[in-house]
Design a protein around this motif. Structure first.
Motif, PDB file in Angstrom:
ATOM      1  N   ARG A  18      70.919  47.971  52.365  1.00 11.39           N
ATOM      2  CA  ARG A  18      71.849  47.457  51.363  1.00 11.39           C
ATOM      3  C   ARG A  18      71.401  46.111  50.804  1.00 11.39           C
ATOM      4  N   ARG A  21      68.656  46.834  48.095  1.00 13.38           N
ATOM      5  CA  ARG A  21      68.845  47.954  47.172  1.00 13.38           C
ATOM      6  C   ARG A  21      68.277  47.693  45.786  1.00 13.38           C
ATOM      7  N   ASP A  22      68.065  46.441  45.415  1.00 19.13           N
ATOM      8  CA  ASP A  22      67.457  46.132  44.111  1.00 19.13           C
ATOM      9  C   ASP A  22      65.958  45.880  44.224  1.00 19.13           C
ATOM     10  N   ALA A 106      72.966  58.363  40.550  1.00 19.82           N
ATOM     11  CA  ALA A 106      72.471  57.086  41.049  1.00 19.82           C
ATOM     12  C   ALA A 106      70.963  57.108  41.242  1.00 19.82           C
ATOM     13  N   PRO A 110      69.942  54.397  38.216  1.00 22.73           N
ATOM     14  CA  PRO A 110      70.851  53.513  38.955  1.00 22.73           C
ATOM     15  C   PRO A 110      71.523  52.467  38.092  1.00 22.73           C
ATOM     16  N   THR A 111      70.775  51.899  37.137  1.00 22.61           N
ATOM     17  CA  THR A 111      71.366  50.862  36.278  1.00 22.61           C
ATOM     18  C   THR A 111      72.446  51.442  35.389  1.00 22.61           C
ATOM     19  N   ARG A 114      75.595  52.267  37.366  1.00 28.64           N
ATOM     20  CA  ARG A 114      76.423  51.088  37.652  1.00 28.64           C
ATOM     21  C   ARG A 114      77.201  50.651  36.421  1.00 28.64           C
ATOM     22  N   LEU A 118      79.922  53.519  38.511  1.00 26.62           N
ATOM     23  CA  LEU A 118      79.642  54.218  39.760  1.00 26.62           C
ATOM     24  C   LEU A 118      79.386  53.206  40.873  1.00 26.62           C
ATOM     25  N   ARG A 119      80.141  53.299  41.944  1.00 21.49           N
ATOM     26  CA  ARG A 119      79.974  52.397  43.076  1.00 21.49           C
ATOM     27  C   ARG A 119      78.830  52.882  43.956  1.00 21.49           C
ATOM     28  N   ALA A 120      77.845  52.009  44.136  1.00 23.15           N
ATOM     29  CA  ALA A 120      76.629  52.418  44.832  1.00 23.15           C
ATOM     30  C   ALA A 120      76.835  52.575  46.333  1.00 23.15           C
ATOM     31  N   SER A 121      77.619  51.702  46.937  1.00 26.50           N
ATOM     32  CA  SER A 121      77.725  51.706  48.404  1.00 26.50           C
ATOM     33  C   SER A 121      78.267  53.013  48.971  1.00 26.50           C
TER      34      SER A 121
END
Length: 231
Positions: A18, A21-22, A106, A110-111, A114, A118-121
């Motif tokens: 986490r 993640r970027d 995602a 991914p960008t 978001r 959309l919640r990534a976690s």
């Protein structure tokens, strides 16, 4: 056991992946290998390097006759059935369920995901839980087959699974499955047809085949459209 592995996978995401993640994919890959070796050494400190024998579902090692033509261990049939069942469940989740569609969104953008809220976690936690369940299933089958527990038992599986994914095509589930079966077929054929003196070096020949394939198809045999667009 499956629940423990799933819990460890989720904790690994929260603690290791986490915060990254970027980061670039190469950094995530290095972090995953670092986590693997950390867990191996933790098991080495806790349980030692001595393999431990375990008698788990010994009845699966009995042979059964198939139409009177061949005798096959029940474990091999069970492995095939479990593999097909897990693959079909995984495909259904990815293509039909809400969480599966969110995972695909995602992964492919991914960008954009978001930006659309959309919640990534939660998506990543679900993905890690599924990965943990698959890892637990494969480890149980390996323990039943070998009857041995030791701290490095998953390393060879991890390496060949990674090779199958790369050869099949990163980001393409069908390609990864085809790559995995291809690596398995090449391994069995080399074990069968190599001379006795060369069989201890079977894995070297497997890596050579992988090198040739990637030299001809750097993105794998079945690269995803997403990868093609980037190139």
């Amino acid at each position: 056991m499956v629940g423990v592995v799933i819990a460890i996978s989720i904790v690994a995401y929260l603690v290791v992946f986490r915060p990254l993640r970027d980061a670039a994919p190469t950094i995530l890959m290095v972090a995953s290998f670092a986590l693997s070796y950390t867990m191996q050494n933790a098991l080495l400190l806790l349980y030692g390097s001595r393999p431990k024998t375990i008698d788990l579902w010994a009845g699966l090692n009995k042979e059964v006759s198939i139409f009177g033509l061949a005798r096959v261990p029940t474990l091999q049939l069970a492995t095939i059935a479990v593999t097909i069942g897990l693959l079909l469940c995984f495909l259904y989740i990815l293509r039909r369920s809400r969480i599966g569609i969110m995972m695909r969104a995602a992964a492919e953008g991914p960008t954009t995901a978001r930006m659309l809220g959309l919640r990534a976690s939660p998506v990543m936690i679900a993905a890690m839980a599924m990965a943990g369940a698959l890892a637990a299933a494969s480890s149980i089958l390996q323990v039943v087959q070998t009857g041995v527990l030791e701290y490095r038992m998953g390393v060879s599986l991890m390496v060949f699974a990674f090779l199958g994914t790369v050869v099949g095509g990163m980001g393409n589930l069908s390609g990864a499955v085809a790559g995995g079966f291809g690596i398995g077929a090449v391994t069995v054929l080399l074990q069968t047809f190599l001379p006795d003196q060369a069989r201890p070096y079977r894995d070297v020949f497997v890596f050579g085949v992988v090198f040739v394939v990637l030299a001809l198809r750097p993105n794998g045999l079945f690269p995803s459209p997403h990868v093609k667009e980037r190139i």
